[in-house]
Motif scaffolding. Structure first.
Motif, PDB file in Angstrom:
ATOM      1  N   VAL A 158       0.843  -1.201   0.000  1.00 47.07           N
ATOM      2  CA  VAL A 158       0.000   0.000   0.000  1.00 47.07           C
ATOM      3  C   VAL A 158       0.873   1.244   0.000  1.00 47.07           C
ATOM      4  CG1 VAL A 158      -1.562   1.393   1.436  1.00 47.07           C
ATOM      5  CG2 VAL A 158      -2.062  -1.015   1.027  1.00 47.07           C
ATOM      6  N   HIS A 159       1.909   1.247   0.834  1.00 43.55           N
ATOM      7  CA  HIS A 159       2.801   2.415   0.919  1.00 43.55           C
ATOM      8  C   HIS A 159       3.485   2.684  -0.420  1.00 43.55           C
ATOM      9  CE1 HIS A 159       5.771   5.250   2.357  1.00 43.55           C
ATOM     10  NE2 HIS A 159       6.739   4.464   1.944  1.00 43.55           N
ATOM     11  N   PHE A 160       4.067   1.658  -1.026  1.00 47.35           N
ATOM     12  CA  PHE A 160       4.806   1.885  -2.274  1.00 47.35           C
ATOM     13  C   PHE A 160       3.866   2.164  -3.445  1.00 47.35           C
ATOM     14  CE2 PHE A 160       8.294   0.304   0.212  1.00 47.35           C
ATOM     15  CZ  PHE A 160       9.378   0.998  -0.302  1.00 47.35           C
ATOM     16  N   ARG A 161       2.673   1.593  -3.414  1.00 50.04           N
ATOM     17  CA  ARG A 161       1.703   1.918  -4.456  1.00 50.04           C
ATOM     18  C   ARG A 161       1.352   3.400  -4.399  1.00 50.04           C
ATOM     19  NH1 ARG A 161      -2.986   3.548  -5.801  1.00 50.04           N
ATOM     20  NH2 ARG A 161      -4.378   2.496  -7.283  1.00 50.04           N
ATOM     21  N   ASN A 162       1.166   3.921  -3.186  1.00 49.96           N
ATOM     22  CA  ASN A 162       0.818   5.334  -3.035  1.00 49.96           C
ATOM     23  C   ASN A 162       1.964   6.242  -3.469  1.00 49.96           C
ATOM     24  OD1 ASN A 162      -1.718   4.666  -2.107  1.00 49.96           O
ATOM     25  ND2 ASN A 162      -1.200   4.850   0.059  1.00 49.96           N
ATOM     26  N   LEU A 163       3.203   5.837  -3.204  1.00 52.55           N
ATOM     27  CA  LEU A 163       4.346   6.617  -3.688  1.00 52.55           C
ATOM     28  C   LEU A 163       4.303   6.746  -5.208  1.00 52.55           C
ATOM     29  CD1 LEU A 163       7.442   5.349  -1.646  1.00 52.55           C
ATOM     30  CD2 LEU A 163       6.248   7.508  -1.400  1.00 52.55           C
ATOM     31  N   CYS A 164       4.057   5.617  -5.871  1.00 49.78           N
ATOM     32  CA  CYS A 164       4.016   5.620  -7.337  1.00 49.78           C
ATOM     33  C   CYS A 164       2.839   6.439  -7.851  1.00 49.78           C
ATOM     34  CB  CYS A 164       3.914   4.191  -7.874  1.00 49.78           C
ATOM     35  SG  CYS A 164       5.386   3.186  -7.584  1.00 49.78           S
ATOM     36  N   ALA A 165       1.677   6.250  -7.237  1.00 50.51           N
ATOM     37  CA  ALA A 165       0.465   6.925  -7.696  1.00 50.51           C
ATOM     38  C   ALA A 165       0.557   8.436  -7.535  1.00 50.51           C
ATOM     39  CB  ALA A 165      -0.749   6.389  -6.943  1.00 50.51           C
ATOM     40  N   HIS A 166       1.297   8.892  -6.513  1.00 48.65           N
ATOM     41  CA  HIS A 166       1.417  10.322  -6.257  1.00 48.65           C
ATOM     42  C   HIS A 166       2.721  10.914  -6.777  1.00 48.65           C
ATOM     43  CE1 HIS A 166      -1.583   9.139  -3.026  1.00 48.65           C
ATOM     44  NE2 HIS A 166      -2.223  10.001  -3.782  1.00 48.65           N
ATOM     45  N   ASP A 167       3.418  10.130  -7.620  1.00 46.13           N
ATOM     46  CA  ASP A 167       4.593  10.647  -8.328  1.00 46.13           C
ATOM     47  C   ASP A 167       5.690  11.108  -7.369  1.00 46.13           C
ATOM     48  OD1 ASP A 167       5.590  10.802 -10.895  1.00 46.13           O
ATOM     49  OD2 ASP A 167       5.168  12.937 -11.108  1.00 46.13           O
ATOM     50  N   GLU A 168       5.886  10.356  -6.289  1.00 44.30           N
ATOM     51  CA  GLU A 168       6.928  10.702  -5.329  1.00 44.30           C
ATOM     52  C   GLU A 168       8.208   9.923  -5.616  1.00 44.30           C
ATOM     53  OE1 GLU A 168       5.698  10.776  -1.207  1.00 44.30           O
ATOM     54  OE2 GLU A 168       3.599  11.027  -1.795  1.00 44.30           O
ATOM     55  N   ARG A 169       9.310  10.400  -5.072  1.00 45.08           N
ATOM     56  CA  ARG A 169      10.610   9.766  -5.297  1.00 45.08           C
ATOM     57  C   ARG A 169      10.570   8.324  -4.823  1.00 45.08           C
ATOM     58  NH1 ARG A 169      15.136  12.899  -2.411  1.00 45.08           N
ATOM     59  NH2 ARG A 169      14.190  11.857  -0.624  1.00 45.08           N
ATOM     60  N   LEU A 170      11.110   7.429  -5.652  1.00 48.27           N
ATOM     61  CA  LEU A 170      10.975   6.004  -5.373  1.00 48.27           C
ATOM     62  C   LEU A 170      12.306   5.290  -5.181  1.00 48.27           C
ATOM     63  CD1 LEU A 170       9.132   3.510  -5.127  1.00 48.27           C
ATOM     64  CD2 LEU A 170       9.206   3.302  -7.615  1.00 48.27           C
ATOM     65  N   TYR A 171      13.342   5.639  -5.969  1.00 49.94           N
ATOM     66  CA  TYR A 171      14.546   4.808  -6.011  1.00 49.94           C
ATOM     67  C   TYR A 171      15.217   4.659  -4.643  1.00 49.94           C
ATOM     68  CZ  TYR A 171      18.025   8.589  -5.638  1.00 49.94           C
ATOM     69  OH  TYR A 171      18.819   9.604  -5.192  1.00 49.94           O
ATOM     70  N   CYS A 172      15.088   5.665  -3.788  1.00 56.18           N
ATOM     71  CA  CYS A 172      15.703   5.570  -2.455  1.00 56.18           C
ATOM     72  C   CYS A 172      14.660   5.705  -1.354  1.00 56.18           C
ATOM     73  CB  CYS A 172      16.776   6.644  -2.290  1.00 56.18           C
ATOM     74  SG  CYS A 172      16.157   8.328  -2.454  1.00 56.18           S
ATOM     75  N   ALA A 173      13.396   5.453  -1.691  1.00 53.75           N
ATOM     76  CA  ALA A 173      12.319   5.613  -0.718  1.00 53.75           C
ATOM     77  C   ALA A 173      12.480   4.634   0.441  1.00 53.75           C
ATOM     78  CB  ALA A 173      10.974   5.405  -1.397  1.00 53.75           C
ATOM     79  N   MET A 174      12.105   5.113   1.620  1.00 52.32           N
ATOM     80  CA  MET A 174      12.183   4.249   2.802  1.00 52.32           C
ATOM     81  C   MET A 174      11.105   4.667   3.790  1.00 52.32           C
ATOM     82  SD  MET A 174      15.315   3.593   5.506  1.00 52.32           S
ATOM     83  CE  MET A 174      16.319   2.733   4.318  1.00 52.32           C
ATOM     84  N   LYS A 175      10.382   3.683   4.320  1.00 54.17           N
ATOM     85  CA  LYS A 175       9.433   3.921   5.404  1.00 54.17           C
ATOM     86  C   LYS A 175       9.835   2.993   6.535  1.00 54.17           C
ATOM     87  CE  LYS A 175       4.637   3.496   6.824  1.00 54.17           C
ATOM     88  NZ  LYS A 175       3.345   2.847   6.542  1.00 54.17           N
ATOM     89  N   ASP A 176      10.186   3.583   7.662  1.00 54.74           N
ATOM     90  CA  ASP A 176      10.792   2.805   8.749  1.00 54.74           C
ATOM     91  C   ASP A 176      12.026   2.106   8.153  1.00 54.74           C
ATOM     92  OD1 ASP A 176       8.766   3.644  10.462  1.00 54.74           O
ATOM     93  OD2 ASP A 176       7.455   2.016   9.849  1.00 54.74           O
ATOM     94  N   ASN A 177      12.054   0.776   8.109  1.00 55.93           N
ATOM     95  CA  ASN A 177      13.177   0.070   7.484  1.00 55.93           C
ATOM     96  C   ASN A 177      12.792  -0.567   6.151  1.00 55.93           C
ATOM     97  OD1 ASN A 177      15.091   0.566   9.567  1.00 55.93           O
ATOM     98  ND2 ASN A 177      14.106  -0.996  10.822  1.00 55.93           N
ATOM     99  N   ASP A 178      11.636  -0.178   5.622  1.00 52.92           N
ATOM    100  CA  ASP A 178      11.151  -0.773   4.379  1.00 52.92           C
ATOM    101  C   ASP A 178      11.665  -0.003   3.178  1.00 52.92           C
ATOM    102  OD1 ASP A 178       9.755  -2.590   5.896  1.00 52.92           O
ATOM    103  OD2 ASP A 178       7.897  -1.435   5.865  1.00 52.92           O
ATOM    104  N   THR A 179      12.445  -0.672   2.340  1.00 57.87           N
ATOM    105  CA  THR A 179      13.007  -0.072   1.144  1.00 57.87           C
ATOM    106  C   THR A 179      12.389  -0.714  -0.089  1.00 57.87           C
ATOM    107  OG1 THR A 179      14.767  -1.728   1.009  1.00 57.87           O
ATOM    108  CG2 THR A 179      15.208   0.250   2.354  1.00 57.87           C
ATOM    109  N   TYR A 180      12.842  -0.275  -1.251  1.00 57.95           N
ATOM    110  CA  TYR A 180      12.377  -0.884  -2.498  1.00 57.95           C
ATOM    111  C   TYR A 180      12.691  -2.381  -2.491  1.00 57.95           C
ATOM    112  CZ  TYR A 180      11.293  -1.172  -7.481  1.00 57.95           C
ATOM    113  OH  TYR A 180      10.726  -1.487  -8.689  1.00 57.95           O
ATOM    114  N   ALA A 181      13.846  -2.739  -1.959  1.00 56.86           N
ATOM    115  CA  ALA A 181      14.227  -4.151  -1.881  1.00 56.86           C
ATOM    116  C   ALA A 181      13.232  -4.933  -1.017  1.00 56.86           C
ATOM    117  CB  ALA A 181      15.639  -4.289  -1.309  1.00 56.86           C
ATOM    118  N   THR A 182      12.760  -4.313   0.073  1.00 60.69           N
ATOM    119  CA  THR A 182      11.731  -4.943   0.909  1.00 60.69           C
ATOM    120  C   THR A 182      10.486  -5.206   0.091  1.00 60.69           C
ATOM    121  OG1 THR A 182      12.543  -3.648   2.796  1.00 60.69           O
ATOM    122  CG2 THR A 182      10.407  -4.732   3.042  1.00 60.69           C
TER     123      THR A 182
END
Length: 302
Positions: A231-255
């Motif tokens: 849900v978090h990463f979908r919202n990042l994409c949908a709202h055109d926010e920076r993704l390549y280094c995005a992190m929420k708590d310890n959750d990264t793109y790799a997560t």
């Protein structure tokens, strides 16, 4: 608060901070927005040592506007690729959740009955959760009921498919209404389901992702975690926010890549990774300060 600056003033500011700005920068900034391009992607190009003695940003010697814009474009394409797979995962999770609930609750409007959901003590929470489960259950259930009933409110506009069922049958089944529920709505719905139904969700996902007998068993906590991260990463994409280094708590793109395996077949994940590798290869000569290896590590592709 900083005041408005014209495009010419924005370019002059960048040049005063050591950036080499080409003739096409004015058009790009007017089209893309200074904040989105510069503030979003400047960090790898800043001279951190020089900034120790400066109140303003200072760019590494030789930094060109095109380099930042290249990273900006890579990230935009990264969002496009990622979003196309996240909406597949969203569909898989929502479908499994709705199917499992409706299979056990055969009344068309059972999803509007609070007794169809778990008791407060049984609400599914992350393993690290240490707060009041009763309060969490009460708040989440009230909000969910508000959303579900709000979608059927006769005084509010309805989506065409909802309107059709209300006019034709007087009620709307969950498998129809779910098309008007957000990914986040469905996450809360799943969290409040009874444990047997959550186990059924796990079973459906294992079947649709073609998991073998030797694969790790999917648990209700795994699915809750998948909902939370995706849900978090979908919202990042949908709202055109920076993704390549995005992190929420310890959750990264790799997560997110790892969690996607809960909802999508491994072959689909491998296809996605192939597209990501192709993307990095496409931009490898445009990144300059950032290496492809750096990005592969950040994205979980190394």
């Amino acid at each position: 608060m900083k005041g408005f600056k014209t495009i010419e003033e924005q370019i002059a500011l960048l040049e005063s901070r050591g950036m080499i700005v080409g003739s096409d920068a004015a058009t790009i900034l007017l089209r893309e927005n200074y904040y989105a391009v510069i503030n979003g992607y400047k960090d790898p190009f800043l001279d951190k040592a020089a900034m120790q003695s400066s109140a303003d940003d200072v760019y590494l010697a030789g930094t060109r506007f095109d380099w930042l814009y290249g990273l900006f474009k890579l990230d935009r394409e990264l969002r496009q690729i990622t979003f196309s797979y996240l909406i597949q995962a969203e569909a898989a999770l929502k479908t499994a959740t709705v199917y499992a609930f409706c299979d056990k609750n055969r009344g068309i409007s059972d999803y509007l009955d609070e007794s169809s959901f778990c008791e407060p003590k049984d609400i599914l929470v992350p393993k690290a959760f240490r707060k009041n489960k009763v309060a969490l259950h009460k708040g989440n259930l009230q909000r969910l009921m508000g959303v579900l009933k709000g979608k059927l409110d006769p005084d509010k506009p309805h989506r065409p498919f909802t309107e059709h069922y209300l006019q034709a049958y007087g009620e709307v089944p969950l498998w129809v209404l779910s098309n008007d529920l957000t990914f986040g709505n469905m996450s809360h719905f799943y969290q409040l389901m009874k444990r047997g139904e959550q186990n059924a969700v796990c079973k459906h996902l294992s079947e649709t992702t073609l998991r073998g007998t030797k694969d790790k068993r999917v648990t209700p906590h795994d699915v809750l975690r998948a909902y939370e991260v995706l849900v978090h990463f979908r919202n990042l994409c949908a709202h055109d926010e920076r993704l390549y280094c995005a992190m929420k708590d310890n959750d990264t793109y790799a997560t997110m890549l790892r969690v996607l395996e809960i909802a999508l077949p491994k072959t689909t994940i491998e296809t996605m990774k192939g597209e990501l590798h192709d993307l990095l290869e496409k931009y490898q000569d445009q990144l300059h300060v950032i290496t492809v290896s750096d990005l592969q590590t950040q994205l979980g592709l190394d």
